[in-house]
Design a protein around this motif. Sequence first.
Motif, short mmCIF file in Angstrom:
data_model
loop_
_atom_site.label_atom_id
_atom_site.label_comp_id
_atom_site.label_asym_id
_atom_site.label_seq_id
_atom_site.Cartn_x
_atom_site.Cartn_y
_atom_site.Cartn_z
N LEU A 1 0.84 -1.19 0.00
CA LEU A 1 0.00 0.00 0.00
C LEU A 1 0.88 1.24 0.00
O LEU A 1 1.79 1.37 0.82
N ILE A 2 0.61 2.15 -0.93
CA ILE A 2 1.32 3.43 -0.99
C ILE A 2 0.31 4.53 -0.68
O ILE A 2 -0.64 4.75 -1.44
N HIS A 3 0.51 5.20 0.45
CA HIS A 3 -0.40 6.27 0.86
C HIS A 3 0.38 7.57 0.97
O HIS A 3 1.15 7.78 1.91
N MET B 1 -2.81 2.03 -4.42
CA MET B 1 -2.48 3.44 -4.36
C MET B 1 -3.69 4.26 -3.93
O MET B 1 -4.75 4.18 -4.56
N THR B 2 -3.56 5.01 -2.85
CA THR B 2 -4.67 5.88 -2.46
C THR B 2 -4.64 7.15 -3.29
O THR B 2 -3.58 7.63 -3.69
N LEU B 3 -5.83 7.71 -3.56
CA LEU B 3 -5.95 8.92 -4.35
C LEU B 3 -7.13 9.74 -3.86
O LEU B 3 -8.22 9.21 -3.63
N LEU C 1 -6.87 -0.70 4.92
CA LEU C 1 -5.99 -1.09 3.82
C LEU C 1 -4.65 -1.60 4.33
O LEU C 1 -4.12 -2.59 3.83
N ALA C 2 -4.08 -0.91 5.33
CA ALA C 2 -2.79 -1.35 5.88
C ALA C 2 -2.92 -2.71 6.55
O ALA C 2 -2.00 -3.54 6.49
N THR D 1 3.25 -1.30 4.03
CA THR D 1 2.66 0.01 3.77
C THR D 1 3.75 1.08 3.79
O THR D 1 4.59 1.10 4.70
N ALA D 2 3.72 1.94 2.79
CA ALA D 2 4.59 3.11 2.76
C ALA D 2 3.72 4.35 2.87
O ALA D 2 2.82 4.55 2.05
N VAL D 3 3.97 5.16 3.89
CA VAL D 3 3.26 6.42 4.06
C VAL D 3 4.23 7.55 3.74
O VAL D 3 5.35 7.59 4.28
#
Length: 355
Positions: A14-16, A58-60, A88-89, A95-97
């Motif tokens: 997950l990329i946030h 990918m969050t948007l 999601l995480a 997860t990358a924030v």
Amino acid sequence: MAKTTTPREMRTILIHEWVTGGGLAGQMLPASWAAEGGAMRRAICRDFSLIPGIRVLMTLDAGLPDEPGPWETIRIGPGEEWEQLRQLASRSDFTAVIAPESSGLLEERAALLAKIGAKSLGSTPEAIAVAGDKLRVSELLNQRQIPTPRSQRVEPALGLPDDFPYPAVLKPIDGAGSVDTFLVSDASWSSGGTFTGSAALIQPLIDGIPMSASLLVGKDGAVLIALGRQDVSIRAGRFAYSGGRLPADPRAIDANVLAAVDAIPGLAGFVGVDYLWDEAKAEATIVEVNPRPTTSYVGLSHILPAGMLARAWLDAITGEIGPESGGLAVVVHSRPPIRFRADGTITPEPGGVES
């Protein structure tokens, strides 16, 4: 909560990115942060998606146009960020924030990941808290005799100290990028109400080439990926960051850069160090330690073979070190130089590697 069902060999990442990924959904996005954040988000998502066996979420921000690509997009509406990030995480392998350190934004989200037991690709909340406090970083570096500008806490609304060495740089204690960073000529300086914070940090203006070091930090310590020169200008008394050039002269670094990373326990994943390089002394003066991906990722993902940087980042966190992980700097500094803009634009730079 059970992980999303995927083929056995697949891992979900997950990329946030906070600014464009829904953290400000329903609000006007700060232009500079949105440009940099969006560019980093696309570069990181694309890079991870090129690793075999990796599925990228990918969050948007729900108010932004579609950005089709080799990822699955999760739309985040107003007020939905925290619950969506939590869910999601919980279902993702990693997860990358990406978020500014300002006002505890990055630290709070890292703390959420730790609380729910999600595997983070970034630094611990404790490390982020330290790195995000520029005064605290200055004190730590001074204790270890690592060169860094003299730093003093001030409240601009109450006036600046008469006995400070001017010209000076005034910046937020927990700022990111060049937001609210001013060139101060003397103690009579006034921001005219444009400095938005109450407390600030004042530092002497130091000569030197503005540089950035990109590193991967894992269980076995920090590995240098690349050196770059930053494009920093002063416009109407304010500092402005617009991107940089990669690679820079590989000799423009000393032990102080890695020592600065070692001074903050808990740093992990992609980390950036900003410093001023004194060519005459061959010495780095550390300005900031960024406990998160920086805009340099945009340029590096263009220079390196597809997915190589993301693979090495994942390796650093998991300890599954691949044969290419220790050779990133060699690859980067053997490539023709490029200039990257904060918005993700890449252009070739005439000539060879800087020397």
